[in-house]
Design a protein around this motif. Structure first.
Motif, PDB file in Angstrom:
ATOM      1  N   ARG A 427       0.846  -1.208   0.000  1.00  0.00           N
ATOM      2  CA  ARG A 427       0.000   0.000   0.000  1.00  0.00           C
ATOM      3  C   ARG A 427       0.880   1.256   0.000  1.00  0.00           C
ATOM      4  O   ARG A 427       0.597   2.251  -0.703  1.00  0.00           O
ATOM      5  CB  ARG A 427      -0.936  -0.001   1.208  1.00  0.00           C
ATOM      6  N   GLN A 428       1.961   1.199   0.781  1.00  0.00           N
ATOM      7  CA  GLN A 428       2.854   2.352   0.805  1.00  0.00           C
ATOM      8  C   GLN A 428       3.515   2.576  -0.550  1.00  0.00           C
ATOM      9  O   GLN A 428       3.724   3.736  -1.002  1.00  0.00           O
ATOM     10  CB  GLN A 428       3.937   2.146   1.883  1.00  0.00           C
ATOM     11  N   ALA A 429       3.852   1.496  -1.232  1.00  0.00           N
ATOM     12  CA  ALA A 429       4.468   1.620  -2.554  1.00  0.00           C
ATOM     13  C   ALA A 429       3.492   2.262  -3.540  1.00  0.00           C
ATOM     14  O   ALA A 429       3.869   3.108  -4.388  1.00  0.00           O
ATOM     15  CB  ALA A 429       4.935   0.251  -3.055  1.00  0.00           C
ATOM     16  N   GLU A 430       2.212   1.852  -3.485  1.00  0.00           N
ATOM     17  CA  GLU A 430       1.206   2.407  -4.377  1.00  0.00           C
ATOM     18  C   GLU A 430       1.004   3.897  -4.096  1.00  0.00           C
ATOM     19  O   GLU A 430       0.868   4.733  -5.032  1.00  0.00           O
ATOM     20  CB  GLU A 430      -0.105   1.662  -4.221  1.00  0.00           C
ATOM     21  N   GLU A 431       0.962   4.272  -2.829  1.00  0.00           N
ATOM     22  CA  GLU A 431       0.770   5.670  -2.472  1.00  0.00           C
ATOM     23  C   GLU A 431       1.966   6.507  -2.944  1.00  0.00           C
ATOM     24  O   GLU A 431       1.800   7.663  -3.431  1.00  0.00           O
ATOM     25  CB  GLU A 431       0.594   5.821  -0.967  1.00  0.00           C
ATOM     26  N   ALA A 432       3.177   6.023  -2.797  1.00  0.00           N
ATOM     27  CA  ALA A 432       4.371   6.766  -3.232  1.00  0.00           C
ATOM     28  C   ALA A 432       4.372   6.932  -4.752  1.00  0.00           C
ATOM     29  O   ALA A 432       4.768   7.983  -5.311  1.00  0.00           O
ATOM     30  CB  ALA A 432       5.634   6.060  -2.778  1.00  0.00           C
ATOM     31  N   SER A 433       3.919   5.920  -5.464  1.00  0.00           N
ATOM     32  CA  SER A 433       3.866   6.014  -6.928  1.00  0.00           C
ATOM     33  C   SER A 433       2.845   7.065  -7.349  1.00  0.00           C
ATOM     34  O   SER A 433       3.056   7.811  -8.324  1.00  0.00           O
ATOM     35  CB  SER A 433       3.505   4.649  -7.532  1.00  0.00           C
ATOM     36  N   ALA A 434       1.743   7.109  -6.629  1.00  0.00           N
ATOM     37  CA  ALA A 434       0.720   8.093  -6.957  1.00  0.00           C
ATOM     38  C   ALA A 434       1.247   9.498  -6.712  1.00  0.00           C
ATOM     39  O   ALA A 434       0.900  10.446  -7.439  1.00  0.00           O
ATOM     40  CB  ALA A 434      -0.550   7.843  -6.145  1.00  0.00           C
ATOM     41  N   ARG A 435       2.069   9.746  -5.804  1.00  0.00           N
ATOM     42  CA  ARG A 435       2.614  11.062  -5.513  1.00  0.00           C
ATOM     43  C   ARG A 435       3.781  11.390  -6.439  1.00  0.00           C
ATOM     44  O   ARG A 435       4.258  12.502  -6.488  1.00  0.00           O
ATOM     45  CB  ARG A 435       3.128  11.138  -4.068  1.00  0.00           C
ATOM     46  N   GLY A 436       4.254  10.355  -7.143  1.00  0.00           N
ATOM     47  CA  GLY A 436       5.397  10.582  -8.021  1.00  0.00           C
ATOM     48  C   GLY A 436       6.720  10.499  -7.294  1.00  0.00           C
ATOM     49  O   GLY A 436       7.753  10.894  -7.844  1.00  0.00           O
ATOM     50  N   ASP A 437       6.672   9.955  -6.079  1.00  0.00           N
ATOM     51  CA  ASP A 437       7.919   9.805  -5.281  1.00  0.00           C
ATOM     52  C   ASP A 437       8.479   8.422  -5.584  1.00  0.00           C
ATOM     53  O   ASP A 437       8.094   7.420  -4.963  1.00  0.00           O
ATOM     54  CB  ASP A 437       7.613   9.984  -3.811  1.00  0.00           C
ATOM     55  N   SER A 438       9.282   8.387  -6.625  1.00  0.00           N
ATOM     56  CA  SER A 438       9.816   7.073  -7.053  1.00  0.00           C
ATOM     57  C   SER A 438      10.752   6.456  -6.026  1.00  0.00           C
ATOM     58  O   SER A 438      10.805   5.233  -5.859  1.00  0.00           O
ATOM     59  CB  SER A 438      10.545   7.237  -8.387  1.00  0.00           C
ATOM     60  N   ALA A 439      11.490   7.242  -5.312  1.00  0.00           N
ATOM     61  CA  ALA A 439      12.428   6.680  -4.306  1.00  0.00           C
ATOM     62  C   ALA A 439      11.664   6.009  -3.189  1.00  0.00           C
ATOM     63  O   ALA A 439      11.994   4.884  -2.766  1.00  0.00           O
ATOM     64  CB  ALA A 439      13.314   7.801  -3.756  1.00  0.00           C
TER      65      ALA A 439
END
Length: 611
Positions: A427-439
């Motif tokens: 879930r955290q990975a999906e949320e980071a991708s949505a924000r554009g925070d690839s790292a």
């Protein structure tokens, strides 16, 4: 005038005979007087004889004759023999003479016969007169016998005490010298000698009053020959009384002639049935051996001979004891009787010949243990606690069957926690991708993969918590039924499993025999559980390392069972069975097979002692 003189002469002769019957008369005078008076009481007596001897046993000999110097014919002594044999009055009559023999019987034992030859007449009056006259002779015999017995007992006890004093503790030669010296003094002998048979001839061991035999070699030789003479004839010899008998007395006569004592008595003794020695008694010329003296000497020899012989046997050196025992046994084997010994020796000879020339299989014995060809160890897959144990050692199991299980509750909780973390990281990975925070997305995805790896690990651990049989077989070891709830460490052995269709043998051979064993040799094993079945095997490997088992050094051999035999015996064979195996080496002589172990041991000891 002549008629007046004859009765007076007869009366004076009768008075002389009657005076001879007095108690103080010697034996011969009494017997002559009794026979003469008895003959004078019977009408027409031509010849009379009194025959006496040892009661019942004899020999019976003429003790007195009337008239002196007269001789009777064969018919006379035939009647005497008849009376002796039948112990009753015997009568014989012919055309011109009558012979009457009257037995002298006391206490049921016959002492002799009084026989008379008269002119032909009725026998009844003669028998009646003899019955009355024999009473005087019987009374005298009883009195004389009691006197002889009392004197013999007194002298015998006197000598027995002397023998007992001489046979005290001490060396044989000292005891023998003391004994013969004491006997010579008490029996009024000039010399008493004792000797024993050695190597077929008599050897003199002691002379009375002489401690050194070397000084009297000629005397010793003559005494030894006299002993041999008595021993060879196995009888008591007395000089000069036996000169009229059909006995060999040359050595005794030579001893009497060369050394001055004409009265020589030799008494052999046989402590073991055969004559082993003798005692020689010598008296001066004026002291002959009478019957009582001879009996006394025989009693002394019977008493002392056995004791001295046993002491001499005990003091022999060990090599002589062995030699005598060998000679005695040889005599039994080569002589008569002793059939059992002869058969035993023949059987022994046959066994020895068979062992020396016959060949037989040479085999080596070894302790055998059955083991499976494959043995799989089932160990604890991780640290944990035993939760279930459905099988134990000795059970047959199928491939994939559960044997035991470890407690997985903690692992399941860890699996649940890892699953939650994996969902959270995704879930955290999906949320980071949505924000554009690839790292941040990359870090979360890496954490999610780590959680997935933990989930896979915990799932495999739960699956491995159940121990399952890798193949069909039997549990050789392992019993967890008594350890439920106990902790186990990772890698700890829990079960040992062996297949049922393949076995091998481990043979333990003593180190002294390992040199005869080689790979490829065959043999048979008999197990304790199946002693009636002998299973063949073939040696496949020799382990070159020695082991110590029960105080013995052994080498281990690995052997295989034939493929066509193992399946047939599989239902009965079990790993861990023990028995005795015998390895076939080759053909050798039986004598080597039976004795090589002893000689190998002897060689090793010899090398240890003298090498």
């Amino acid at each position: 005038m002549n008629d007046a003189v004859v009765p007076a002469q007869v009366k004076r002769a009768d008075l002389a005979w009657w005076s001879a019957l007095s108690a103080t008369s010697d034996r011969q005078s009494f017997l002559d007087a009794w026979l003469a008076l008895q003959a004078s009481q019977l009408p027409g007596v031509r010849h009379a004889a009194l025959i006496l001897g040892e009661p019942d046993s004899g020999p019976f000999e003429v003790a007195s004759q009337y008239p002196a110097g007269s001789r009777a014919g064969a018919a006379f002594y035939g009647v005497v023999d008849e009376s002796l044999q039948g112990r009753e009055v015997a009568v014989s009559a012919d055309a011109g003479a009558l012979v009457v023999a009257y037995p002298i019987v006391l206490d049921g034992r016959i002492h002799g016969v009084a026989a008379f030859e008269t002119a032909k007449q009725a026998p009844e009056p003669l028998v009646q007169a003899l019955r009355w006259g024999a009473g005087v002779l019987e009374c005298w015999l009883i009195q004389h016998q009691e006197t002889d017995t009392a004197q013999t007992v007194e002298r015998l006890m006197y000598v027995i005490n002397s023998v007992a004093r001489a046979l005290k503790e001490g060396q044989f030669k000292d005891v023998a010298l003391t004994l013969v010296t004491d006997l010579a003094t008490r029996l009024e002998c000039d010399r008493v000698s004792i000797g024993f048979r050695q190597d077929g001839r008599s050897k003199v061991y002691a002379l009375s009053h002489s401690s050194r035999l070397v000084q009297n070699m000629n005397l010793v030789r003559s005494v030894a020959e006299a002993m041999d003479e008595a021993i060879d004839q196995n009888t008591t010899l007395c000089l000069p009384q036996d000169e009229g008998r059909t006995l060999q007395l040359r050595a005794h006569q030579s001893l009497a002639r060369e050394f001055g004592n004409r009265n020589v008595l030799t008494v052999p003794f046989a402590p073991e049935g055969d004559a082993r020695g003798a005692l020689v008694f010598e008296r001066p010329d004026n002291m002959p051996f009478d019957r009582q003296s001879i009996e006394l000497c025989q009693s002394v020899v019977l008493l002392a001979g056995r004791v001295l012989y046993q002491r001499l046997q005990q003091e022999r050196p060990f090599w002589r004891k062995w030699r005598d025992a060998a000679m005695e046994e040889s005599g039994r084997l080569l002589g008569p009787r002793h059939i059992g010994r002869k058969l035993a020796v023949l059987a022994l000879i046959g066994i020895v010949l068979f062992a020396c020339f016959a060949h037989g299989p040479y085999r080596i014995s070894a302790t055998a243990t059955v083991q499976g060809v494959v043995q799989r160890v089932l160990a604890a897959p991780f640290d944990g606690y035993i939760s279930d144990a459905s099988r134990r050692a000795g059970d047959n199991v199928k491939q994939g069957e559960a044997l035991a299980a470890l407690d997985t509750r903690e692992t399941e909780l860890e699996l649940l926690r890892a699953g939650n973390l994996e969902v959270q990281y995704r879930r955290q990975a999906e949320e980071a991708s949505a924000r554009g925070d690839s790292a941040a997305a990359a870090i979360a995805q890496a954490q999610a993969r780590q959680a997935m790896a933990q989930i896979q690990f915990y799932r495999e651990q739960i699956q491995r918590a159940t121990l399952r049989a890798p193949f069909d077989g039997m549990l050789v070891s392992g019993d967890l039924t008594q350890q439920l709830g106990e902790a186990v460490k990772r890698g700890q052995e829990l079960f040992k499993l062996s297949p049922l269709d393949g076995y091998r043998l481990w043979l333990d051979v003593e180190d002294r025999l390992i040199d005869d064993v080689a790979v490829g040799q065959t043999g048979r094993v008999a197990l304790a559980a199946m002693p009636d079945k002998q299973i063949p095997f073939t040696i496949t490997r020799i382990v070159p390392l020695a082991q110590v088992q029960e105080g013995k050094t052994v080498f281990r051999l690995e052997a295989s069972l034939p493929a066509n035999v193992a399946p047939q015996t599989a239902p009965a064979l079990r790993p861990g069975m023990e028995g005795v195996g015998r390895v076939d080496i080759d053909e050798r002589r039986y004598v080597w097979i039976w004795t090589h172990g002893f000689f190998d041991w002897l060689r090793l000891k010899w090398w240890g002692w003298f090498g």
